[in-house]
Design an enzyme around this catalytic site. Sequence first.
Site, short mmCIF file in Angstrom:
data_model
loop_
_atom_site.label_atom_id
_atom_site.label_comp_id
_atom_site.label_asym_id
_atom_site.label_seq_id
_atom_site.Cartn_x
_atom_site.Cartn_y
_atom_site.Cartn_z
N ASP A 457 0.83 -1.19 0.00
CA ASP A 457 0.00 0.00 0.00
C ASP A 457 0.88 1.26 0.00
OD1 ASP A 457 0.76 -1.03 2.51
OD2 ASP A 457 -0.81 0.05 3.58
N GLU A 672 12.97 3.62 6.52
CA GLU A 672 11.97 2.66 6.07
C GLU A 672 12.20 2.27 4.61
OE1 GLU A 672 7.08 2.53 5.44
OE2 GLU A 672 8.17 4.42 5.61
#
Length: 778
Positions: A457, A672
């Site tokens: 996502d 990340e």
Amino acid sequence: MAPALTHPTGVNFIDEQRPVNTDAATYYGGQEQFSRSRTYSASFAHGYNPKRAAFDNDWVRRQRRMSHDEKSTGPRRFLIDVEETIRVILEQEDTDGDFQISVTDAGPKLMSLGTATSNGFKTFDIRGTYMLSNLLQELALARDHGRKRIVLDEARLTENPVDRLSRMIKNSFWHALTRRIDGDGLEIICADPKNRTGRVNPRIYVPHGEPAMAEYYRRVAAEKPHLNLDVQVLPATPDDPHFVKSLNHKPGILALAMNEVSDGKGGKTLKGIPFVVPGARFNELYNWDSYFISLGLLVDGYVNLARGMVDHFIFEIKHYGKILNGSRSYYLCRTQPPFLTDMALQIYNQLDRSDMDANRAWLKRAIQAAIKEYHTVWVAEPRMDPKSGLSRYRPDGLGIPPETEATHFTHVLEPYAAKHGLSVLEFSERYNDGAIREPALDEYFLHDRSVRESGHDTTYRFEKRCANLGTVDLQALLYKYEIDIGTAIREVFDDELELEEDFPLAPFPPSPAAYASPHRASSRAKAQSSAIWFERAAFRKRAIDKYCWNESKSLYFDYDTVQEKQILYESVTAFWTLWAGCASEEQCWKLISHSLKKFEVLGGLVSGTEESRGKISLDRPNRQWDYPPPHQIMTWVGLERYGYLEDAQRLAYRWLYMMTTAFVDFNGVVPEKFDAVRLSHLVDAEYGNQGVDFKMVPREGFGWMNASYQVGLSFLSTGMRRAVSACTSPEVVFGAAASEQPTNAQAYSAGAPDPLDLAMENLQLSSPHPDANTSSAA
């Protein structure tokens, strides 16, 4: 100029010798020590300043030999006043005011430190971004441990960056990311950066059928009234979409597995089983993040910590019906990519072999849970498409996903709000309440929830069609489930496994007629054998070959079960088939020889080709899943499995080179995500980049990025590890031929600037701040 030393006058500061490259608690633990100085000259740092007059009343320092002069042959150590040196280094070097020393800072990148052997009298220069950022990190760690003054080994500032990062991950980052859900861990775990309700007091939802757990949390709430803990018990069917939607305005953490332990008073109490969270805004147990995190934990020897996460997944399947996307109330309808069987088997193989009966009992619980999840989630409707036999990401759910930012769907909702003459907020409330019905919007959010369940996502690959896709990655994962379950039953349980829970088994072989029939066999009707699972795996492999493999393009594709055609979006998840072992040797060869070059770039693998993704513009911004680490790990393991170790090593080296150079140049950052084309963590994508907003020292990195580093190092030869430690470009290590960017990758990275140029583009310079203690991080 060296920062001033402010320790007591008339003494020498001494420190016992500790192992140099060890964790901060060991290195900075204990109390500082002093001894009385015996000469004035040794007390120069405390006020005695030997100077003599010279020409024109100028003062120059007296040059003299001293018995304690620095020895050039011994390891160098520095005597440092912690707070003063932090102030000086930030004032001098941190020119952008973000409490980090990086290549984008415009300071002199030079600082003198007093040596310990001279009690601070003689100084030595510390130079360059890496040493200065390491110095800032060490000072922050010393402050954490209450140290006012330290003797610091130069070896901690010059430490091999690969060794330093790997050590920090193993000894620090995993611990910082570890959580527990119990009376001691609630305050940390309940904090939810994604909560938009404005309520900050913790709320915990306890599953139906766990009265002892509910009573435990009620007792915690009574004993710790300052928490304002709200304890709620879920109904027997907690994933009913209408019920889950009703919780949107009262979100909370979901209870997880606990152990019964002694309370120290002759009785028993409950204690939460530790687990590792992804980090930053993701402060709960996530499904597929945990698989990759567990790989890193196993490399670092934290077997029991990884095992605990499997225990939580077993608990979730039992009480919540599935392994949840994340352990928050708004995830109750949604799962994520299935990795439980491989996770459990890898942990089982590393358990202490002194009690094999207990190990087998633990694995039995995990395999039984996986079988239940398989039958009730992945091959049950609506996720199963009976006609093709392919499974899909297709969760239940109503309304707008509540965990997103408030403005995330504004551009989607505006036309509907205008149609009804309402503001976006008013329309959203009435749409969520069911007062307004918009079938087209329902369809949009069905696909949006499916994208979130897929874990990808978001991505242009899945836009407005995800719920209809039999994705190649999901089929590979379920093939691995089927093979793993069959193998475990045959090899560990003597080809017979009695299931303890009663649930309906999905029809096999799948067909519309079989799924239309209300009859379902019971899980307890007969014991499970390996044969049926290997038969299921063979059926799925045939379906993958029929619907997903494209011979002319030498690549696997997703299959649209509604339009009944392949979606020719080129995705690197095609290589998950190698990880699962469902590709033939010929298919593997074609994937590697014809398709790998489409995805390989300087920093590793991109998730999709630009030809499929389309051009990025103001109207089509970057999506989060243009920068994923899981694809790297899956491809490395898959290539190694089929004997292509050199390709796996080359890809792992590219990824670790990118991570190491960022670690060296940007104050130890482990973010990340990365842009593997531009070799930069300064990515302009939705949700920003997590794990970059720290002060002075990185505390936790990011879960699966940490794991990718530790796992990646296990693929490198000794020579490759030395090369990546020196930040040697892959173009140098593998030669020009191996590092030529393929045609598609050239198009993908056309005009990509140098990483430092990119960093400077993203930088907003400010004047040096006068007081490091009052400046805010950028």
